[in-house]
Motif scaffolding. Structure first.
Motif, mmCIF file in Angstrom:
data_model
loop_
_atom_site.group_PDB
_atom_site.id
_atom_site.type_symbol
_atom_site.label_atom_id
_atom_site.label_comp_id
_atom_site.label_asym_id
_atom_site.label_seq_id
_atom_site.Cartn_x
_atom_site.Cartn_y
_atom_site.Cartn_z
ATOM 1 N N ALA A 57 -18.576 -8.773 23.948
ATOM 2 C CA ALA A 57 -19.701 -9.009 22.883
ATOM 3 C C ALA A 57 -18.848 -8.983 21.802
ATOM 4 N N GLN A 58 -18.948 -10.413 21.251
ATOM 5 C CA GLN A 58 -17.414 -10.581 19.697
ATOM 6 C C GLN A 58 -19.245 -10.159 19.136
ATOM 7 N N SER A 59 -20.039 -10.161 18.937
ATOM 8 C CA SER A 59 -21.022 -10.367 17.901
ATOM 9 C C SER A 59 -22.558 -9.990 18.868
ATOM 10 N N PRO A 60 -22.895 -9.417 18.098
ATOM 11 C CA PRO A 60 -24.207 -8.849 18.814
ATOM 12 C C PRO A 60 -25.261 -9.857 19.519
ATOM 13 N N ARG A 61 -24.793 -11.166 19.140
ATOM 14 C CA ARG A 61 -25.701 -11.794 20.001
ATOM 15 C C ARG A 61 -24.376 -13.034 20.853
ATOM 16 N N MET A 62 -23.714 -12.715 20.897
ATOM 17 C CA MET A 62 -22.406 -13.195 21.515
ATOM 18 C C MET A 62 -21.021 -13.332 22.267
ATOM 19 N N LEU A 63 -21.243 -13.347 23.428
ATOM 20 C CA LEU A 63 -20.704 -13.079 24.664
ATOM 21 C C LEU A 63 -19.452 -14.289 24.812
ATOM 22 N N VAL A 64 -18.181 -13.770 24.637
ATOM 23 C CA VAL A 64 -17.399 -14.721 25.147
ATOM 24 C C VAL A 64 -16.209 -14.044 26.093
ATOM 25 N N VAL A 65 -15.270 -14.823 26.915
ATOM 26 C CA VAL A 65 -14.573 -14.675 27.969
ATOM 27 C C VAL A 65 -13.284 -13.781 26.877
ATOM 28 N N THR A 66 -12.709 -12.530 28.035
ATOM 29 C CA THR A 66 -11.902 -11.783 27.271
ATOM 30 C C THR A 66 -10.362 -12.812 28.054
ATOM 31 N N ASP A 67 -9.222 -12.097 26.670
ATOM 32 C CA ASP A 67 -8.438 -12.655 26.371
ATOM 33 C C ASP A 67 -7.429 -11.690 27.647
ATOM 34 N N MET A 68 -6.617 -12.102 27.841
ATOM 35 C CA MET A 68 -5.572 -11.048 29.084
ATOM 36 C C MET A 68 -4.217 -11.275 28.063
ATOM 37 N N ASP A 69 -3.778 -10.787 26.977
ATOM 38 C CA ASP A 69 -2.618 -10.355 26.190
ATOM 39 C C ASP A 69 -1.819 -9.582 26.597
ATOM 40 N N THR A 70 -0.945 -9.447 25.643
ATOM 41 C CA THR A 70 0.203 -8.671 26.746
ATOM 42 C C THR A 70 0.035 -6.863 27.042
ATOM 43 N N GLU A 71 -0.797 -7.059 25.424
ATOM 44 C CA GLU A 71 -0.713 -5.571 25.160
ATOM 45 C C GLU A 71 -1.581 -4.950 26.932
ATOM 46 N N ARG A 72 -3.692 -6.005 27.305
ATOM 47 C CA ARG A 72 -3.986 -5.874 28.195
ATOM 48 C C ARG A 72 -2.947 -6.202 29.547
ATOM 49 N N VAL A 73 -2.666 -7.093 29.177
ATOM 50 C CA VAL A 73 -1.544 -6.779 31.076
ATOM 51 C C VAL A 73 -0.686 -5.949 30.845
ATOM 52 N N ARG A 74 -0.049 -5.162 30.210
ATOM 53 C CA ARG A 74 0.731 -4.044 30.099
ATOM 54 C C ARG A 74 -0.115 -2.470 30.545
ATOM 55 N N SER A 75 -1.402 -2.864 30.291
ATOM 56 C CA SER A 75 -1.836 -1.522 30.555
ATOM 57 C C SER A 75 -3.126 -1.594 31.920
ATOM 58 N N LEU A 76 -3.442 -3.027 32.518
ATOM 59 C CA LEU A 76 -3.174 -3.146 33.735
ATOM 60 C C LEU A 76 -2.391 -2.391 34.623
ATOM 61 N N TYR A 77 -0.913 -2.871 34.569
ATOM 62 C CA TYR A 77 0.089 -2.711 34.854
ATOM 63 C C TYR A 77 0.166 -0.798 34.887
ATOM 64 N N GLU A 78 0.144 -0.589 34.596
ATOM 65 C CA GLU A 78 0.349 0.832 34.355
ATOM 66 C C GLU A 78 -1.008 1.708 35.242
ATOM 67 N N LEU A 79 -1.515 0.863 35.481
ATOM 68 C CA LEU A 79 -2.405 0.876 36.285
ATOM 69 C C LEU A 79 -2.629 1.101 37.749
ATOM 70 N N ARG A 80 -2.049 -0.397 38.099
ATOM 71 C CA ARG A 80 -1.382 -0.793 39.349
ATOM 72 C C ARG A 80 -0.674 0.007 39.702
ATOM 73 N N TYR A 81 1.149 0.474 39.179
ATOM 74 C CA TYR A 81 1.121 1.174 39.242
ATOM 75 C C TYR A 81 1.136 2.827 40.202
ATOM 76 N N ALA A 82 0.073 3.269 39.514
ATOM 77 C CA ALA A 82 -0.540 4.321 39.577
ATOM 78 C C ALA A 82 -1.241 4.099 41.089
ATOM 79 N N LEU A 83 -2.393 3.384 41.232
ATOM 80 C CA LEU A 83 -2.985 2.855 42.024
ATOM 81 C C LEU A 83 -2.694 2.381 43.777
ATOM 82 N N GLU A 84 -1.279 1.459 43.414
ATOM 83 C CA GLU A 84 -1.345 0.262 44.273
ATOM 84 C C GLU A 84 0.038 1.173 45.489
ATOM 85 N N SER A 85 1.138 2.302 44.160
ATOM 86 C CA SER A 85 1.959 3.164 45.318
ATOM 87 C C SER A 85 1.060 4.134 45.597
#
Length: 222
Positions: A57-85
């Motif tokens: 939700a970008q606002s109470p009445r607006m939904l948008v597709v989320t971005d995959m920026d550098t911070e989100r990618v790094r956070s995702l891989y932190e979880l992947r390291y733990a789970l997939e290994s």
């Protein structure tokens, strides 16, 4: 298939394939007209996509597709390291050899698929998906499988960035092969280590391509 399920899968796949780009506004009325379904299935599908983290939700009445920026990618891989290994280590302890022997043969032949061909790419990624499924089944941990399903949903968006990078895909195939060989050898530590190396290389590649993609997008807007 229920209308809400079909709508959810359509929107999800469009996001994962990059047809609906980050920042795209998903209005109920517009999507209802485009997909030719009532607003109720659209609303239900969007609610699931919000829960997946693919829409926000970008606002109470607006939904948008989320971005995959550098911070989100790094956070995702932190979880992947733990789970997939950990999943790979469990698979090495508990595996049935048959599915991994089949995937091993397919990965050895994978470089032949990695030419400038959409069909070849689809077949290669089906091998990768089969490996994920085999590891999930061998690990025999439903909670871990559920967590991995969420992670892989977002990983699919990152995969798209390197979809036509043949060199990276060939190296990834070799890395996957090392994971499979470690599992077949019943070596949990080696399986976890090989998975860690693959993820480290994957993250390095993803960040580089994301930086390039961001730079190109910025130049196009100016």
């Amino acid at each position: 298939m229920r209308a809400s399920e079909k709508t959810y899968r359509t929107l999800r796949d469009e996001i994962l394939e990059g047809k609906l780009l980050p920042g795209t506004v998903l209005a109920e009325v517009e999507q209802s007209s485009r997909l030719r379904v009532s607003r109720t299935p659209i609303r239900q599908a969007l609610s699931r996509l919000v829960a997946d983290g693919l829409v926000a939700a970008q606002s109470p009445r607006m939904l948008v597709v989320t971005d995959m920026d550098t911070e989100r990618v790094r956070s995702l891989y932190e979880l992947r390291y733990a789970l997939e290994s950990h999943a790979a280590a469990l698979a090495a302890r508990r595996r049935d050899t048959a599915p991994f022997e089949r995937i091993q043969r397919e990965l050895i032949a994978a470089p032949e698929l990695l030419v400038d061909s959409e069909d070849g790419l689809r077949r290669y990624f089906s091998i990768v998906d089969a490996l994920d499924e085999a590891i999930d089944e061998a690990a025999e941990n439903s909670y871990l499988s559920a967590a991995l399903a969420s992670v892989r949903l977002h990983s699919a968006r990152i995969r798209r960035l390197s979809r036509h990078d043949a060199d990276r895909l060939r190296n990834a195939a070799k890395e996957h092969l090392l994971v499979v060989e470690a599992i077949l050898e019943s070596d949990p530590e080696l399986a976890a280590h090989a998975t860690h190396i693959h993820l480290r290389n994957s993250l390095t590649s993803a960040l580089a391509r994301l930086e390039t993609h961001t730079a190109v997008s910025s130049s196009q807007r100016t």
